[in-house]
Design an enzyme around this catalytic site. Sequence first.
Site, PDB file in Angstrom:
ATOM      1  N   THR A 175      71.124 -18.913 -67.928  1.00 18.96           N
ATOM      2  CA  THR A 175      70.527 -20.122 -69.123  1.00 18.96           C
ATOM      3  C   THR A 175      69.602 -20.218 -69.749  1.00 18.96           C
ATOM      4  OG1 THR A 175      69.407 -21.166 -67.437  1.00 18.96           O
ATOM      5  CG2 THR A 175      71.358 -22.438 -67.663  1.00 18.96           C
ATOM      6  N   THR A 220      65.993 -19.840 -71.144  1.00 24.00           N
ATOM      7  CA  THR A 220      65.121 -19.468 -70.612  1.00 24.00           C
ATOM      8  C   THR A 220      65.374 -19.170 -69.281  1.00 24.00           C
ATOM      9  OG1 THR A 220      64.432 -21.432 -71.103  1.00 24.00           O
ATOM     10  CG2 THR A 220      62.786 -20.210 -70.032  1.00 24.00           C
ATOM     11  N   CYS A 221      65.853 -18.999 -68.609  1.00 23.29           N
ATOM     12  CA  CYS A 221      65.416 -18.214 -67.457  1.00 23.29           C
ATOM     13  C   CYS A 221      66.412 -16.570 -67.291  1.00 23.29           C
ATOM     14  CB  CYS A 221      66.714 -18.998 -65.837  1.00 23.29           C
ATOM     15  SG  CYS A 221      66.678 -20.323 -65.966  1.00 23.29           S
ATOM     16  N   HIS A 222      66.829 -16.811 -68.243  1.00 22.17           N
ATOM     17  CA  HIS A 222      68.427 -15.175 -68.787  1.00 22.17           C
ATOM     18  C   HIS A 222      66.984 -14.465 -69.307  1.00 22.17           C
ATOM     19  CE1 HIS A 222      71.097 -11.944 -68.676  1.00 22.17           C
ATOM     20  NE2 HIS A 222      71.278 -12.427 -70.229  1.00 22.17           N
ATOM     21  N   LEU A 228      63.159 -14.282 -65.626  1.00 19.50           N
ATOM     22  CA  LEU A 228      64.007 -12.949 -65.066  1.00 19.50           C
ATOM     23  C   LEU A 228      63.462 -11.252 -64.799  1.00 19.50           C
ATOM     24  CD1 LEU A 228      66.180 -12.560 -62.208  1.00 19.50           C
ATOM     25  CD2 LEU A 228      66.149 -10.849 -63.870  1.00 19.50           C
TER      26      LEU A 228
END
Length: 171
Positions: free
Chosen positions: A57, A59-61, A65
């Site tokens: 997703t 923001t996560c990507h 991370l």
Amino acid sequence: MAPTIKVGDTIPEATFNYIPYTPELESKLACGIPIKLNTSQWKGKKVVIFSVPGAFTPTCHVNHLPPYLEKYDEFKAKGVDTIAVVAANDAFVLSGWGRFEGVGDKILLLSDGSAKWSASLGLSVDLSAIGFGVRTGRYALILDDLVVKYVELEPGTDVTVSGAEAVLAQL
Ligand code: BEZ
């Protein structure tokens, strides 16, 4: 949900599925074999956990991370034994995400199926409205010998208190 886990608490036991990194996984035909990690393996260890609502997703990507990977040596220099990212995705998706991000064996990608463990900490989020179901919230934990030293759930959609920079400042 509001966090029910707090600094000073011992985390509840959990067993996560994950696929340990091996160079063979670089082949696009390799799926890997999920194995189990029980939180008892973190006894006596300093562990940083961050959690995302979903692999790949935006923001996560992009924001969540990668800074943990970039700052891996700084975490190690502060005595962190293990960095793990938790998500409700299955172990195969998480392994694929880790390979895409070039994580190697630096960050464990742990599947918290149905966000059960995160929910037991008050750290899950119901994203049914967008078809995701119940997911792990965007949060970070620092554990020392299974005891919580830092816990923060993001108040909004940005990466702030659960980001690598904020967590490093707490170590
Ligand atoms: C994100 O940008 O990380 C995100 C998008 C939709 C749902 C969950 C997370």
